[in-house]
Enzyme design. Structure first.
Site, PDB file in Angstrom:
ATOM      1  N   ASP B  11     -14.509  18.852  68.896  1.00 39.54           N
ATOM      2  CA  ASP B  11     -14.293  17.927  67.788  1.00 39.54           C
ATOM      3  C   ASP B  11     -15.217  18.338  66.655  1.00 39.54           C
ATOM      4  OD1 ASP B  11     -13.536  15.865  66.226  1.00 39.54           O
ATOM      5  OD2 ASP B  11     -14.281  14.264  67.530  1.00 39.54           O
ATOM      6  N   ASP B 109      -8.673  18.733  63.396  1.00 44.12           N
ATOM      7  CA  ASP B 109     -10.046  19.148  63.713  1.00 44.12           C
ATOM      8  C   ASP B 109     -10.440  18.876  65.155  1.00 44.12           C
ATOM      9  OD1 ASP B 109     -10.073  16.402  63.523  1.00 44.12           O
ATOM     10  OD2 ASP B 109     -12.069  16.317  62.633  1.00 44.12           O
ATOM     11  N   GLU B 110      -9.480  18.777  66.032  1.00 48.52           N
ATOM     12  CA  GLU B 110      -9.761  18.429  67.422  1.00 48.52           C
ATOM     13  C   GLU B 110      -8.841  19.204  68.336  1.00 48.52           C
ATOM     14  OE1 GLU B 110     -10.016  14.163  69.188  1.00 48.52           O
ATOM     15  OE2 GLU B 110      -9.475  14.014  67.079  1.00 48.52           O
TER      16      GLU B 110
END
Lengths: 372, 400
Positions: B11, B109-110
């Site tokens: 993350d 973003d993960e």
């Protein structure tokens, strides 16, 4: 304008033109049929601007003139009449009265000045054909046309003629159909034209009996003169695809089979194919062809085996059954020959035993089989 | 106890804000808030991301921008730059693919990685975790927080617990002691509603949830009760999936100012078609139905679609259909707020019904694939259709 005519006569003429009236059009005038009475003859015209059909009939003309009247209403009224004499009478205010022994029907018409004029084709090239030849050229190719607006040139049948021969080609990219007809009586300058799907369909409906038609082609339009009907069609002016390029030149294998048997077997087996791919697999061996379809999602499957003569050992190829049936439906000889190069190349199908002056071939692209 | 599976959750830390700080060195160390305009936008919209400096001042993502502005008027407010973040995201996902073939991006973003099969290549779990963090930092200059655990749900909670720049490894035997003291809302899928209902039952921590009888949970929550019971024990068998099966691919563009210029509309359409076609090719798919979405200034929205005779993933084909669909709105009397292009009825690129033009289409496909590769390597702007530059040019003409 005033004339009298038998109901059946005008109804028949109306039938030839009424379907050209567009369902929806920004031009309200196109909802009309143009009625024109000249000395001794009456004509009915309908147009969607792309196609215009004029139907000529004999009538007892009392007063010449013309009017545009709502086409569907006119058709509905005439349809409901038995075969009795009908009188059409229009005044200067463009109101028309239809009189029969039952009564009177009044329609509000329009000044025909606003009706689109038929294209003038004085400069065109001419070709005269027997109706049955034209019918076959259209019937056995038009099924392969495309409706994909991305490729307008494929939305019609491509005609090529030169002295002594005429041929028609249609393709949608998955299959291609070609019919060629040679006859010394065909006299014309070399000619190339794409006639739209809609136009060939109308034309085919008018090609009855063993008469002849005269076709006149200009750069943008064609006119087809039949016995009592003239059809004007706007041509598709795009360049047709280079269809010769996709016809395989070297054939590896050949299968000869009974057309009706293959058709019947395909029809039954196809019921069990996956509804999306419609895939039917042909496993061809020297003396038999096995047709197989299955729908993995629903668990159904079907297999049939029919005799054939095959020049190879074993060959596996898959087709969309709809395309296969379309092709078989247009082969009118008892036997057909199918020719193959590879399972992922175009397959060729031809009728066996056509007269020498006729050629017919269909190209069919297979479905790629998952290699196990 | 050995690890049945090794799942990594990656993350990025305050992703949008960190990217902005990276690109604007003068913003580093200062509160940066990515989101709507707090002044011009009349306070509409929310915070998309807040840098850690801003978070210390009480700003959280998803907070109304007006509230953030009240708390932190001195912060640097910046509009989101989606294309920029997407570029960084792609780089990050590529880095992750170096560590395992099983990467499941779950947002920009993960991502989850299943490294069960590859962990031995990196020595220990600690070394693997450090290597991933280091490679991301090397490739992008950004920091990530990682959670490593035997299941997806625990890995996700672990990455969150270590933020920022964290690395937390929760082994199979530590799962219980790790989870027990945490509040229930840390569990993946437990939102405000479930939290409330659990609190009504006197359940606030994951430990309390674990002690609760399974039968009662089921009675209160149905199937979801079973899932809660399992999640409280760190039980989560969901695999790391490379990619969900894609049903449709689409892109939209909202104009900064409602647009009536037909040429600009078409240029925008072309840009959207490029994006859609490129994504189809990336996933080796073709689509059969083209959909055009149009929203006018008054928010009236229309969808028009057209099904092709054979599926495509070529920009040219999709664009031609879109232009003809757009033509149906030619008479519209108001400007356009949004355009969208989508393809549905997707089929694999290979196989299926062959076409007589396969040779010709293959040439076009090869060309467009080449453009994809160039854009992937050097950025979207390396090679573009000239027509798509029109909007910029027209804007420039207007201002000069």
């Amino acid at each position: 304008m005033k004339f009298s005519i038998a109901r059946d006569t005008i109804y028949e003429a109306l039938q030839k033109v009424v379907n050209v009236i567009p369902q929806r059009s920004p031009l309200l005038m196109l909802q009309n049929v143009l009625i024109r009475a000249d000395d001794q003859s009456v004509s009915l015209t309908a147009s969607d601007t792309e196609i215009t059909i004029v139907s000529q009939i004999e009538g007892e003309v009392e007063r010449t003139g013309s009017i545009a009247v709502p086409g569907r209403l006119l058709n509905d009224v005439i349809r409901e009449l038995p075969n009795v004499p009908v009188t059409f009478d229009s005044n200067e205010a463009f109101r028309m009265t239809i009189t029969t022994e039952f009564g009177e029907y009044r329609l509000a018409g329009e000044d025909p000045v606003g009706f689109p004029r038929s294209p003038e084709l004085a400069e065109g090239q001419e070709i005269v054909l027997n109706n049955d030849v034209m019918k076959r050229l259209i019937e056995d190719t038009a099924f392969a046309t495309s409706t994909d607006e991305l490729r307008p040139s494929l939305n019609g049948v491509y005609f090529e003629a030169q002295p002594g021969a005429i041929q028609a080609v249609a393709t949608d990219g998955h299959r291609m159909a070609l019919v060629r007809y040679a006859d010394e009586a065909i006299q014309c300058e070399p000619l190339k034209a794409i006639i739209s799907n809609r136009a060939v369909n109308f034309l085919m409906r008018s090609l009855e009996g063993d008469g002849q038609l005269k076709a006149v082609f200009s750069d943008r339009h064609a006119a087809f003169h039949l016995d009592h009907t003239t059809m004007y069609a706007r041509l598709i002016t795009e360049q047709f695809v280079d269809y010769r390029r996709v016809i395989p030149e070297e054939i590896k294998y050949e299968m000869v089979a009974d057309t009706a048997q293959v058709y019947a077997a395909t029809k039954r087996v196809a019921l069990f194919s996956n509804p999306i791919t419609a895939q039917v697999v042909l496993r061809i061996s020297p003396d038999a062809v096995e047709l197989h379809a299955e729908d993995v999602d629903f668990g159904g499957s079907a297999t049939e085996k029919i005799p054939c003569q095959f020049s190879g050992d074993e060959f596996l190829v898959a087709f969309n059954s709809k395309y296969l049936l379309d092709m078989l439906k247009h082969i009118h000889t008892p036997q057909l020959v199918m020719q193959f190069v590879r399972p992922d190349y175009a397959a060729l199908a031809r009728p066996v035993g056509l007269p020498e002056n006729e050629e017919q071939l269909t190209l069919l692209m297979p479905i790629r089989l998952e290699t196990p | 106890m050995s690890w049945p599976r090794v799942i990594v959750h990656v993350d990025m830390d305050a992703f949008f804000a960190s990217v902005e700080q990276l690109c604007h060195p003068e913003w580093r160390g200062k509160p940066v808030i990515v989101g709507a305009d707090p002044r011009g936008g009349k306070g509409r919209g929310v915070v998309a991301a807040a840098s850690y400096e801003a978070r210390r001042l009480g700003v959280r993502s998803a907070m109304p921008i007006s509230q953030a502005y009240k708390r932190c008027p001195e912060a640097i407010y910046v509009r989101p730059n989606g294309a920029l973040y997407a570029d960084y995201s792609r780089t990050i996902m590529r880095v992750l693919a170096e560590f395992s073939p099983l990467v499941q991006p779950i947002s920009i973003d993960e991502a989850f990685l299943d490294v069960t099969g590859s962990v031995h290549l990196f020595g220990s779990l600690l070394q693997l975790g450090q290597a991933i963090k280091q490679r991301i930092r090397q490739a992008t200059g950004l920091t990530a927080s990682l959670g490593i655990a035997p299941s997806k749900s625990v890995a996700k909670i672990a990455s969150d617990a270590g933020k920022p720049d964290g690395l937390l490894i929760v082994g199979p035997q530590e799962v219980q002691t790790f989870l027990d003291p945490l509040p229930v809302e840390r569990l993946w899928g437990v939102g405000e509603k479930t939290r409330q209902r659990l609190r009504d039952l006197g359940i606030q921590t994951i430990g309390q949830l674990r002690d609760y009888p399974a039968a009662v949970l089921r009675q209160k929550f149905g199937k979801w009760g079973d899932v809660l019971w399992q999640l409280a024990r760190g039980m989560d068998e969901r695999p790391v999936q490379m990619e969900e099966e894609i049903k449709s691919i689409s892109h939209e563009h909202t104009f900064e100012k409602d647009q009536a210029d037909a040429e600009i509309l078409e240029a925008t359409l072309l840009k959207l078609c490029e994006k859609v076609a490129s994504r189809l090719r990336k996933h080796q798919l073709r689509g059969k139905t083209v959909q055009l979405k149009i929203r006018f200034a008054d928010f009236s929205t229309f969808n028009r679609n057209k099904t092709l005779s054979s599926p495509t993933n070529l920009t040219e084909d999709i664009y031609r259909v879109c232009v003809s669909l757009l033509g149906e709105f030619r008479e519209a009397s108001q400007p356009v707020r949004l355009l969208g292009v989508g393809l549905t009825h997707l089929v694999p690129e290979k196989g299926g019904q062959l076409s007589l033009w396969d040779v010709e289409n293959q040439r076009k496909l090869t060309l467009e694939q080449l453009i994809d590769q160039l854009q992937e390597r050097y950025g979207q702007s390396i090679l573009v259709h000239a027509q798509t530059l029109l909007e910029k040019k027209k804007n420039k003409d207007r201002t000069s």
